[in-house]
Structures are given as C-alpha cells and as structure tokens.
Design a protein around this motif. Sequence first.
Motif, PDB file in Angstrom:
ATOM      1  N   ALA A   1      38.807  40.881  51.011  1.00  0.00           N
ATOM      2  CA  ALA A   1      37.372  41.566  50.652  1.00  0.00           C
ATOM      3  C   ALA A   1      36.558  41.179  51.679  1.00  0.00           C
ATOM      4  O   ALA A   1      36.642  40.422  52.599  1.00  0.00           O
ATOM      5  CB  ALA A   1      36.692  40.724  49.420  1.00  0.00           C
TER       6      ALA A   1
ATOM      7  N   TYR B   1      35.478  39.176  35.715  1.00  0.00           N
ATOM      8  CA  TYR B   1      36.615  39.654  35.612  1.00  0.00           C
ATOM      9  C   TYR B   1      36.878  40.757  34.487  1.00  0.00           C
ATOM     10  O   TYR B   1      35.920  40.861  33.789  1.00  0.00           O
ATOM     11  CB  TYR B   1      37.710  38.296  35.489  1.00  0.00           C
TER      12      TYR B   1
ATOM     13  N   VAL C   1      36.136  38.536  40.458  1.00  0.00           N
ATOM     14  CA  VAL C   1      35.326  38.568  41.634  1.00  0.00           C
ATOM     15  C   VAL C   1      34.084  37.669  41.303  1.00  0.00           C
ATOM     16  O   VAL C   1      33.800  37.319  40.271  1.00  0.00           O
ATOM     17  CB  VAL C   1      34.674  39.881  41.817  1.00  0.00           C
TER      18      VAL C   1
ATOM     19  N   LEU D   1      32.388  37.578  49.519  1.00  0.00           N
ATOM     20  CA  LEU D   1      33.158  38.275  48.375  1.00  0.00           C
ATOM     21  C   LEU D   1      34.626  37.779  48.378  1.00  0.00           C
ATOM     22  O   LEU D   1      35.254  37.837  49.262  1.00  0.00           O
ATOM     23  CB  LEU D   1      33.005  39.888  48.656  1.00  0.00           C
TER      24      LEU D   1
ATOM     25  N   MET E   1      37.840  37.933  45.682  1.00  0.00           N
ATOM     26  CA  MET E   1      38.328  38.989  44.839  1.00  0.00           C
ATOM     27  C   MET E   1      39.901  38.162  44.664  1.00  0.00           C
ATOM     28  O   MET E   1      40.348  37.801  45.493  1.00  0.00           O
ATOM     29  CB  MET E   1      38.473  40.234  45.322  1.00  0.00           C
TER      30      MET E   1
END
Length: 133
Positions: free
Chosen positions: A37, A66, A107, A41, A43
């Motif tokens: 990511a 999510y 995320v 960020l 993920m």
Amino acid sequence: MGHLHEISPQLTMQALPIEAVPAVEVGPGCLRRDLPAGPGLRMWVVDMAPGAQWPVLDHHETGESYYVISGEVIEGDVRHGDGTYVYFAPDSRHRPHTESGVRLIGVNLGYAAFLAAGGSSESITHCYHPTQG
C-alpha cells in the motif's frame, strides 16, 4: 510474487494473487496478509476459520474499515455478511469472531497519515500492536 508493471517513469503497479502474499497467524484460525500500500496506509486481508475469534481486543487508534468479501463476521451481537462495509471510528475497540468463517479486506491509516489528514492526536492513546489488523 506477482508482477511489477511499468506504467510510466513515475508510476508503477503491482498485481498479485492474495494467496501469494505470506500469511501471518495472529491467533488460532486467524490469518492476516499484509498487502502492499502507499505511504501511511495499511491494507490487509484477514481469513478467519469457522468458530475463530480474534485473539485480542483490537484497538484502532486511527480507526479501521473493512469489507466482508465472503462469509460472515460477528461484532458483538451484530452479524455482517458478504458485501458489508464496516467502519470503526478512531480510538475504537472490537473483538470479532465468526461461526461460518470469513474473508475480509481492511484498511487504516498510520499515525502520521492520520494526523496529516486532520485526525486529532488526543484520540491516540495506544501504540500499534502486531496482532492488529
């Protein structure tokens, strides 16, 4: 582990099957795959086997979102099935479990990205723990 495709001299793309990303067992029946990511960020994909419960009370200092890809996840007494998007506000806590099994993609923002996006440092009361996700 996937392919790196050159789009332009400044931009690249990586495409890979989720199963090619190494899985980390965070507890019995709970696997997390951390996805590539951008800066700030996080993920990941989480797979929970039927009957599994996340091993700890999960604290999300910067919030978390999510999307349930398949199966069903249970938060408290509320069931979230395929196609459900779930959002947790900054400084929230939860401990999901499943009866049928679930795959979801999540995320959240790292601390610096959260602050840069206008988040409040007063809402951050906990350090990141490796089992979160």
